[in-house]
Design a protein around this motif. Structure first.
Motif, short mmCIF file in Angstrom:
data_model
loop_
_atom_site.label_atom_id
_atom_site.label_comp_id
_atom_site.label_asym_id
_atom_site.label_seq_id
_atom_site.Cartn_x
_atom_site.Cartn_y
_atom_site.Cartn_z
N UNK A 256 -2.73 6.34 -17.47
CA UNK A 256 -1.44 5.78 -17.17
C UNK A 256 -0.83 6.09 -15.99
N UNK A 257 -1.27 7.51 -15.56
CA UNK A 257 -0.65 8.28 -14.49
C UNK A 257 -1.34 7.71 -13.13
N UNK A 258 -2.68 7.35 -13.29
CA UNK A 258 -3.54 6.68 -12.15
C UNK A 258 -3.01 5.24 -12.13
N UNK A 259 -2.81 4.68 -12.79
CA UNK A 259 -2.20 3.29 -12.70
C UNK A 259 -0.84 3.42 -12.00
N UNK A 260 0.06 4.37 -12.30
CA UNK A 260 1.19 4.40 -11.75
C UNK A 260 1.24 4.54 -10.36
N UNK A 261 0.15 5.24 -9.82
CA UNK A 261 -0.21 5.19 -8.28
C UNK A 261 -0.50 3.85 -7.39
N UNK A 262 -0.50 3.05 -8.37
CA UNK A 262 -0.86 1.67 -7.65
C UNK A 262 0.44 1.11 -6.99
N UNK A 263 1.46 1.56 -7.13
CA UNK A 263 2.63 1.18 -6.60
C UNK A 263 2.99 1.74 -5.07
N UNK A 264 1.79 2.39 -4.74
CA UNK A 264 1.95 2.63 -3.05
C UNK A 264 1.42 1.50 -2.52
N UNK A 265 0.83 0.62 -2.95
CA UNK A 265 0.18 -0.68 -2.20
C UNK A 265 1.44 -1.47 -2.09
N UNK A 266 2.51 -1.51 -3.02
CA UNK A 266 3.78 -2.40 -2.87
C UNK A 266 4.59 -1.67 -1.79
N UNK A 267 4.57 -0.47 -1.56
CA UNK A 267 5.40 0.26 -0.56
C UNK A 267 4.66 0.00 0.94
N UNK A 268 3.52 -0.40 0.76
CA UNK A 268 2.81 -0.61 2.05
C UNK A 268 3.21 -1.99 2.48
N UNK A 269 3.15 -3.07 1.41
CA UNK A 269 3.67 -4.36 1.86
C UNK A 269 5.32 -4.28 2.38
N UNK A 270 5.93 -3.39 1.66
CA UNK A 270 7.36 -3.06 2.14
C UNK A 270 7.37 -2.95 3.54
N UNK A 271 6.62 -2.03 3.86
CA UNK A 271 6.51 -1.39 5.19
C UNK A 271 6.14 -2.91 6.30
N UNK A 272 5.12 -3.40 5.87
CA UNK A 272 4.43 -4.73 6.67
C UNK A 272 5.71 -5.80 7.05
N UNK A 273 6.41 -5.94 5.55
CA UNK A 273 7.57 -7.00 5.74
C UNK A 273 8.88 -6.71 6.32
N UNK A 274 9.37 -5.43 6.12
CA UNK A 274 10.50 -4.87 6.36
C UNK A 274 10.55 -4.24 7.66
N UNK A 275 9.85 -2.76 7.36
CA UNK A 275 10.03 -1.96 8.34
C UNK A 275 9.25 -2.49 9.90
#
Length: 388
Positions: free
Chosen positions: A288-307
């Motif tokens: 479960x803790x390992x899968x929780x780290x998958x949200x880093x890819x969402x942060x990467x898309x946030x960088x690409x789309x917004x920042x």
């Protein structure tokens, strides 16, 4: 008189120019080009990403206002014209910047090889996901998505040690995410974290046969037959059950004939989340803790789309859109390289926010990002007059 290197030049100094010229030569990017080189194009687009420029006219106005500093920024052209930049984005091969981005990724990943993962696991962990960038169908007819919409999809395999993308593919909106799994070069012993949109058991079995591990969320209609149940601590952990079993439906069991592990946990909101994995060694709470780290890819898309300002494209052709996306990726990875080479403790968000306001200063980057000493003003205060 110009003294010291501009902050923009300090950042661009970390570019491997010999590799960039090799990419340009491979794709004949400067065939019949007189003045505005591919490097000038890259610098102009990178400047737009770092300083949050919203249009070609915005880039032109800002760079022409700094015409005397263009040479010190690395430009070899006399002036920047939006028509010239627009034509370069539309006609020059975007593969130049795709190849260059892959080389920068190869430079960045060893720098983050020892980066802490957030969990106690000595293995390479990847998160794979896709993000849809909506477009207007009448303006971007080459990227069909729906009957009234256009879009491109950015498929990314993110190395979670340092959040560095190791695989990127740009497709039209109709391409299903799961089809891109076939293009991955699987690494034995690595973990691949997937959303339930990638629940294709034939492709998951290919990961299993490559001696790699996957962790994926199960769908609500996934049929699973339990063979063994393992003891779990429901009091001190959020794990509800840890089971070993097989798939029961005909096609599912044919696509994945091996045994699977099912782990069910309860999140903070009380919702049950079911994971499927082919790893039987890790503890269920670690899954479960390992899968929780998958949200880093969402942060990467946030960088690409917004920042990095991909919400506003600077061209309408396929080449212009892909050129801007790949240069945005190059900029993202370049800042990650600068962060490690200069041993900066700041996050990428903080670095980009500070750099966006200081591109034309001559302060060294490491001093620019160093917080002021609270005792540094004591000498200044001693010089003040006592007005009482």
């Amino acid at each position: 008189m110009h003294q010291g290197k501009l902050v923009f030049s300090q950042v661009m100094a970390y570019l491997p120019l010999s590799t960039f010229r090799r990419c340009v030569s491979t794709h004949r990017g400067e065939h019949k080009v007189k003045d505005f080189s591919c490097l000038d194009q890259f610098l102009a687009m990178a400047f737009a990403q770092l300083t949050y420029r919203e249009s070609l006219r915005d880039i032109e106005v800002n760079l022409r206002a700094q015409a005397k500093r263009l040479y010190h920024m690395g430009f070899r052209c006399q002036t920047i014209s939006r028509n010239t930049l627009s034509n370069a984005n539309a006609t020059r091969p975007w593969q130049i910047y795709a190849d260059f981005a892959q080389h920068l990724i190869g430079m960045a990943r060893p720098l983050y090889a020892q980066e802490p993962l957030g969990i106690d696991l000595d293995a390479t962990v990847y998160a794979f996901d896709a993000s849809t960038i909506d477009l207007c169908l009448s303006v971007y007819p080459w990227a069909p998505f729906r009957s009234t919409k256009a879009a491109v999809k950015l498929h990314t395999l993110l190395d979670l040690r340092g959040a560095i993308p190791s695989f990127i593919r740009i497709t039209d909106g109709k391409t299903h995410e799961v089809n891109v799994l076939d293009e991955l070069i699987l690494e034995a012993g690595a973990f691949y974290l997937l959303d339930r949109g990638y629940l294709d058991f034939a492709r998951l079995f290919a990961i299993h046969q490559a001696q790699a591990f996957f962790v994926i969320r199960a769908k609500s209609n996934t049929k699973f037959k339990r063979r063994y149940s393992h003891a779990v601590d429901r009091v001190n952990t959020s794990v509800l059950c840890d089971q070993t079993g097989v798939l029961t439906l005909f096609y599912s069991s044919k696509d994945y004939p091996a045994t699977l592990r099912r782990v069910v946990v309860r999140d903070e909101a009380g919702k049950r989340i079911t994971f499927l994995t082919n790893n039987f060694a890790l503890k269920p709470e670690m899954i479960a803790a390992l899968y929780r780290q998958r949200w880093q890819v969402e942060l990467f898309f946030k960088w690409i789309k917004q920042h990095l300002r991909i919400k506003a494209f600077l061209g309408t052709s396929e080449s212009a859109v892909k050129t801007q996306i790949w240069i945005a990726v190059c900029t993202y990875v370049l800042i990650a390289i600068v962060k490690k080479r200069l041993h900066l403790p700041h996050s990428l968000h903080e670095i980009l926010q500070i750099l966006s306001l200081t591109m034309f200063e001559t302060t060294p980057i490491n001093q620019l990002l160093t917080p002021p000493d609270p005792d540094s003003d004591s000498g200044f205060d001693a010089q003040q007059l006592n007005l009482l």
